[in-house]
Enzyme design. Structure first.
Site, PDB file in Angstrom:
ATOM      1  N   ASP A  11       0.836  -1.198   0.000  1.00  0.00           N
ATOM      2  CA  ASP A  11       0.000   0.000   0.000  1.00  0.00           C
ATOM      3  C   ASP A  11       0.869   1.246   0.000  1.00  0.00           C
ATOM      4  O   ASP A  11       1.341   1.707   1.043  1.00  0.00           O
ATOM      5  CB  ASP A  11      -0.937  -0.008   1.222  1.00  0.00           C
ATOM      6  CG  ASP A  11      -1.984  -1.108   1.111  1.00  0.00           C
ATOM      7  OD1 ASP A  11      -2.477  -1.352  -0.009  1.00  0.00           O
ATOM      8  OD2 ASP A  11      -2.309  -1.730   2.136  1.00  0.00           O
ATOM      9  N   LYS A  33      -0.103  -7.946  -3.057  1.00  0.00           N
ATOM     10  CA  LYS A  33      -1.446  -7.374  -3.199  1.00  0.00           C
ATOM     11  C   LYS A  33      -1.313  -5.897  -3.535  1.00  0.00           C
ATOM     12  O   LYS A  33      -0.635  -5.154  -2.825  1.00  0.00           O
ATOM     13  CB  LYS A  33      -2.246  -7.522  -1.898  1.00  0.00           C
ATOM     14  CG  LYS A  33      -3.655  -6.926  -2.025  1.00  0.00           C
ATOM     15  CD  LYS A  33      -4.464  -7.159  -0.771  1.00  0.00           C
ATOM     16  CE  LYS A  33      -4.423  -5.999   0.180  1.00  0.00           C
ATOM     17  NZ  LYS A  33      -5.236  -4.831  -0.196  1.00  0.00           N
ATOM     18  N   ASP A  59      -6.671  -6.015  -5.519  1.00  0.00           N
ATOM     19  CA  ASP A  59      -7.721  -5.769  -4.522  1.00  0.00           C
ATOM     20  C   ASP A  59      -8.389  -4.430  -4.781  1.00  0.00           C
ATOM     21  O   ASP A  59      -8.146  -3.457  -4.070  1.00  0.00           O
ATOM     22  CB  ASP A  59      -7.059  -5.815  -3.130  1.00  0.00           C
ATOM     23  CG  ASP A  59      -8.070  -5.684  -2.005  1.00  0.00           C
ATOM     24  OD1 ASP A  59      -9.251  -5.987  -2.223  1.00  0.00           O
ATOM     25  OD2 ASP A  59      -7.658  -5.269  -0.897  1.00  0.00           O
ATOM     26  N   LEU A  60      -9.237  -4.388  -5.804  1.00  0.00           N
ATOM     27  CA  LEU A  60      -9.891  -3.115  -6.145  1.00  0.00           C
ATOM     28  C   LEU A  60     -11.282  -3.002  -5.530  1.00  0.00           C
ATOM     29  O   LEU A  60     -11.936  -1.980  -5.661  1.00  0.00           O
ATOM     30  CB  LEU A  60      -9.950  -2.955  -7.673  1.00  0.00           C
ATOM     31  CG  LEU A  60      -8.570  -2.864  -8.343  1.00  0.00           C
ATOM     32  CD1 LEU A  60      -8.718  -2.713  -9.849  1.00  0.00           C
ATOM     33  CD2 LEU A  60      -7.761  -1.701  -7.777  1.00  0.00           C
ATOM     34  N   LYS A  61     -11.737  -4.055  -4.884  1.00  0.00           N
ATOM     35  CA  LYS A  61     -13.019  -4.041  -4.155  1.00  0.00           C
ATOM     36  C   LYS A  61     -14.120  -3.393  -4.986  1.00  0.00           C
ATOM     37  O   LYS A  61     -14.746  -2.413  -4.587  1.00  0.00           O
ATOM     38  CB  LYS A  61     -12.865  -3.316  -2.816  1.00  0.00           C
ATOM     39  CG  LYS A  61     -11.881  -3.979  -1.871  1.00  0.00           C
ATOM     40  CD  LYS A  61     -11.995  -3.386  -0.481  1.00  0.00           C
ATOM     41  CE  LYS A  61     -11.072  -4.056   0.514  1.00  0.00           C
ATOM     42  NZ  LYS A  61      -9.635  -3.841   0.280  1.00  0.00           N
ATOM     43  N   LEU A  62     -14.392  -3.999  -6.136  1.00  0.00           N
ATOM     44  CA  LEU A  62     -15.385  -3.426  -7.044  1.00  0.00           C
ATOM     45  C   LEU A  62     -16.785  -3.480  -6.419  1.00  0.00           C
ATOM     46  O   LEU A  62     -17.168  -4.477  -5.801  1.00  0.00           O
ATOM     47  CB  LEU A  62     -15.367  -4.187  -8.374  1.00  0.00           C
ATOM     48  CG  LEU A  62     -14.010  -4.227  -9.083  1.00  0.00           C
ATOM     49  CD1 LEU A  62     -14.075  -5.101 -10.322  1.00  0.00           C
ATOM     50  CD2 LEU A  62     -13.544  -2.825  -9.446  1.00  0.00           C
ATOM     51  N   ASP A  64     -20.498  -1.778  -7.702  1.00  0.00           N
ATOM     52  CA  ASP A  64     -21.283  -0.882  -8.566  1.00  0.00           C
ATOM     53  C   ASP A  64     -22.441  -1.711  -9.129  1.00  0.00           C
ATOM     54  O   ASP A  64     -22.627  -2.867  -8.725  1.00  0.00           O
ATOM     55  CB  ASP A  64     -20.373  -0.321  -9.680  1.00  0.00           C
ATOM     56  CG  ASP A  64     -20.833   1.061 -10.144  1.00  0.00           C
ATOM     57  OD1 ASP A  64     -22.046   1.221 -10.390  1.00  0.00           O
ATOM     58  OD2 ASP A  64     -20.006   1.973 -10.264  1.00  0.00           O
ATOM     59  N   ILE A  65     -23.168  -1.177 -10.070  1.00  0.00           N
ATOM     60  CA  ILE A  65     -24.260  -1.970 -10.656  1.00  0.00           C
ATOM     61  C   ILE A  65     -23.643  -3.132 -11.461  1.00  0.00           C
ATOM     62  O   ILE A  65     -22.495  -3.048 -11.903  1.00  0.00           O
ATOM     63  CB  ILE A  65     -25.203  -1.110 -11.535  1.00  0.00           C
ATOM     64  CG1 ILE A  65     -24.421  -0.426 -12.661  1.00  0.00           C
ATOM     65  CG2 ILE A  65     -25.937  -0.081 -10.692  1.00  0.00           C
ATOM     66  CD1 ILE A  65     -25.309   0.257 -13.688  1.00  0.00           C
ATOM     67  N   PRO A  66     -24.415  -4.223 -11.642  1.00  0.00           N
ATOM     68  CA  PRO A  66     -23.847  -5.419 -12.291  1.00  0.00           C
ATOM     69  C   PRO A  66     -23.159  -5.135 -13.622  1.00  0.00           C
ATOM     70  O   PRO A  66     -22.054  -5.615 -13.880  1.00  0.00           O
ATOM     71  CB  PRO A  66     -25.078  -6.323 -12.475  1.00  0.00           C
ATOM     72  CG  PRO A  66     -26.003  -5.921 -11.382  1.00  0.00           C
ATOM     73  CD  PRO A  66     -25.801  -4.448 -11.188  1.00  0.00           C
ATOM     74  N   THR A  68     -21.697  -2.459 -14.762  1.00  0.00           N
ATOM     75  CA  THR A  68     -20.425  -1.730 -14.622  1.00  0.00           C
ATOM     76  C   THR A  68     -19.339  -2.635 -14.047  1.00  0.00           C
ATOM     77  O   THR A  68     -18.190  -2.619 -14.503  1.00  0.00           O
ATOM     78  CB  THR A  68     -20.640  -0.484 -13.725  1.00  0.00           C
ATOM     79  OG1 THR A  68     -21.660   0.306 -14.332  1.00  0.00           O
ATOM     80  CG2 THR A  68     -19.379   0.333 -13.573  1.00  0.00           C
ATOM     81  N   THR A 121     -12.365  -5.190   7.809  1.00  0.00           N
ATOM     82  CA  THR A 121     -11.801  -5.492   9.139  1.00  0.00           C
ATOM     83  C   THR A 121     -11.620  -4.224   9.984  1.00  0.00           C
ATOM     84  O   THR A 121     -11.299  -4.306  11.160  1.00  0.00           O
ATOM     85  CB  THR A 121     -10.453  -6.235   9.007  1.00  0.00           C
ATOM     86  OG1 THR A 121      -9.719  -5.665   7.927  1.00  0.00           O
ATOM     87  CG2 THR A 121     -10.660  -7.697   8.735  1.00  0.00           C
ATOM     88  N   GLN A 191      -7.137  -1.266  12.150  1.00  0.00           N
ATOM     89  CA  GLN A 191      -7.806  -2.564  12.132  1.00  0.00           C
ATOM     90  C   GLN A 191      -8.467  -2.819  13.487  1.00  0.00           C
ATOM     91  O   GLN A 191      -7.890  -2.544  14.526  1.00  0.00           O
ATOM     92  CB  GLN A 191      -6.789  -3.684  11.842  1.00  0.00           C
ATOM     93  CG  GLN A 191      -6.094  -3.558  10.499  1.00  0.00           C
ATOM     94  CD  GLN A 191      -6.985  -3.939   9.320  1.00  0.00           C
ATOM     95  OE1 GLN A 191      -8.210  -4.026   9.449  1.00  0.00           O
ATOM     96  NE2 GLN A 191      -6.380  -4.148   8.169  1.00  0.00           N
ATOM     97  N   ARG A 212       1.151  -3.138   6.713  1.00  0.00           N
ATOM     98  CA  ARG A 212       2.044  -2.296   7.514  1.00  0.00           C
ATOM     99  C   ARG A 212       2.986  -3.040   8.457  1.00  0.00           C
ATOM    100  O   ARG A 212       4.130  -2.605   8.609  1.00  0.00           O
ATOM    101  CB  ARG A 212       1.193  -1.256   8.275  1.00  0.00           C
ATOM    102  CG  ARG A 212       0.643  -0.195   7.329  1.00  0.00           C
ATOM    103  CD  ARG A 212      -0.530   0.552   7.907  1.00  0.00           C
ATOM    104  NE  ARG A 212      -1.700  -0.309   8.029  1.00  0.00           N
ATOM    105  CZ  ARG A 212      -2.885   0.105   8.492  1.00  0.00           C
ATOM    106  NH1 ARG A 212      -3.024   1.362   8.883  1.00  0.00           N
ATOM    107  NH2 ARG A 212      -3.895  -0.732   8.556  1.00  0.00           N
TER     108      ARG A 212
HETATM  109  O1  C5P Z   1      -1.505  -2.746   6.769  1.00  0.00           O
HETATM  110  P1  C5P Z   1      -2.516  -3.827   7.004  1.00  0.00           P
HETATM  111  O2  C5P Z   1      -1.904  -5.165   7.398  1.00  0.00           O
HETATM  112  O3  C5P Z   1      -3.626  -3.411   7.938  1.00  0.00           O
HETATM  113  O4  C5P Z   1      -3.142  -4.059   5.546  1.00  0.00           O
HETATM  114  C1  C5P Z   1      -4.257  -4.876   5.300  1.00  0.00           C
HETATM  115  C2  C5P Z   1      -4.592  -4.831   3.838  1.00  0.00           C
HETATM  116  O5  C5P Z   1      -5.741  -5.630   3.627  1.00  0.00           O
HETATM  117  C3  C5P Z   1      -4.910  -3.445   3.293  1.00  0.00           C
HETATM  118  O6  C5P Z   1      -4.367  -3.386   1.984  1.00  0.00           O
HETATM  119  C4  C5P Z   1      -6.422  -3.379   3.238  1.00  0.00           C
HETATM  120  O7  C5P Z   1      -6.885  -2.626   2.156  1.00  0.00           O
HETATM  121  C5  C5P Z   1      -6.783  -4.853   3.028  1.00  0.00           C
HETATM  122  N1  C5P Z   1      -8.108  -5.269   3.511  1.00  0.00           N
HETATM  123  C6  C5P Z   1      -8.515  -5.124   4.826  1.00  0.00           C
HETATM  124  N2  C5P Z   1      -9.778  -5.516   5.211  1.00  0.00           N
HETATM  125  C7  C5P Z   1     -10.616  -6.063   4.327  1.00  0.00           C
HETATM  126  C8  C5P Z   1     -10.202  -6.238   3.006  1.00  0.00           C
HETATM  127  C9  C5P Z   1      -8.928  -5.834   2.629  1.00  0.00           C
HETATM  128  O8  C5P Z   1      -7.744  -4.661   5.656  1.00  0.00           O
HETATM  129  N3  C5P Z   1     -11.804  -6.493   4.709  1.00  0.00           N
END
Ligand code: C5P
Length: 235
Positions: A11, A33, A59-62, A64-66, A68, A121, A191, A212
């Site tokens: 990230d 990731k 991990d773009l977490k899409l 939107d409407i189906p 798109t 999370t 988190q 992190r």
């Molecule tokens: O830095 P950290 O270990 O908290 O990173 C967790 C990664 O997992 C981040 O890239 C975050 O976007 C991703 N993530 C998350 N919770 C979710 C889905 C993805 O923390 N439910």
């Protein structure tokens, strides 16, 4: 006990920094990731460059409407991710459309796993309440998880706290990918629902996602090795 893989979340908005972290952990992590931060800041060409010779969790977490979401997934074919994410809150039809887009547009040999994000999370009961959801995080994850599996995801992104319950409800088949991983007594950042690598492994995670605690460590390679070691020691 099955092995739990380590996915390293890169990230950052800086391609050189991402490359440095990836190189440092290439022999330790099993996948990188890249999420919204890197992709929006650096673009898909930078994603392709970093993913060359590596397995990519995009991990773009899409959400939107189906139509798109379907079109977005088709346009990611050239990136060749090993896994990609959609938000299960997008609902049954959106998930079905995502499944169909993958099945129609990716050659079978490079078809990515479709993962559904359940409850982030970083959310707890109060956070869910604030958006009008009266379920506990656990109930909400189970509800979204069951629906998403029926609609066609290959697996779920969930917090480590929910793994055992999801295995009970859904069996061994769905892949469970688990962020919210922190070493005992370490800083949790934003988190809220966290566990240690060993606990997540024991509970049955297929992959843990760690950002992190590795990328902000003085020695990222050592931090990644410590996580893998901890999971192996508890097999
Ligand atoms: O830095 P950290 O270990 O908290 O990173 C967790 C990664 O997992 C981040 O890239 C975050 O976007 C991703 N993530 C998350 N919770 C979710 C889905 C993805 O923390 N439910």
């Amino acid at each position: 006990m099955a092995k739990t893989g380590l996915i390293i979340a890169l990230d950052t908005q800086d391609p050189l920094e991402a490359e440095k972290w990836a190189l440092a952990t290439d022999n330790v992590g099993h996948m990188i990731k890249l999420g919204m931060e890197f992709t929006y800041a650096c673009g898909l060409d930078a994603v392709r460059t970093l993913a060359r010779g590596r397995r990519l969790f995009l991990d773009l977490k899409l959400h939107d409407i189906p139509n798109t979401v379907s079109a977005a997934i088709k346009s990611l074919e050239s990136v060749r991710p090993a896994m990609l994410t959609i938000h299960t809150l997008g609902g049954y039809e959106m998930i079905q459309a995502a499944r169909k887009a993958i099945d129609e547009s990716f050659p079978p040999a490079v078809k990515p796993l479709l993962l559904g994000v359940t409850v982030l999370t970083s959310m707890d009961e109060q956070g869910l309440n604030e958006i009008g959801i009266r379920n506990s995080p656990m109930e909400e994850v189970v509800c979204l998880g069951k629906m998403a599996i029926q609609a066609g995801v290959d697996g779920l992104v969930c917090s480590p706290v929910e793994i055992a319950r999801l295995r009970q409800e859904l069996g061994k088949e769905p892949k469970l990918v688990v962020p919210g991983i922190r070493m005992k007594n370490a800083e949790t950042h934003d988190q809220k629902r966290v566990m240690s690598p060993a606990e997540a492994h024991r509970a049955g995670a297929d992959w843990v996602v760690v950002g992190r605690p590795i990328t902000r460590a003085a020695d990222p390679a050592e931090a990644a090795k410590a996580i893998v070691r901890e999971m192996q020691d508890h097999s």
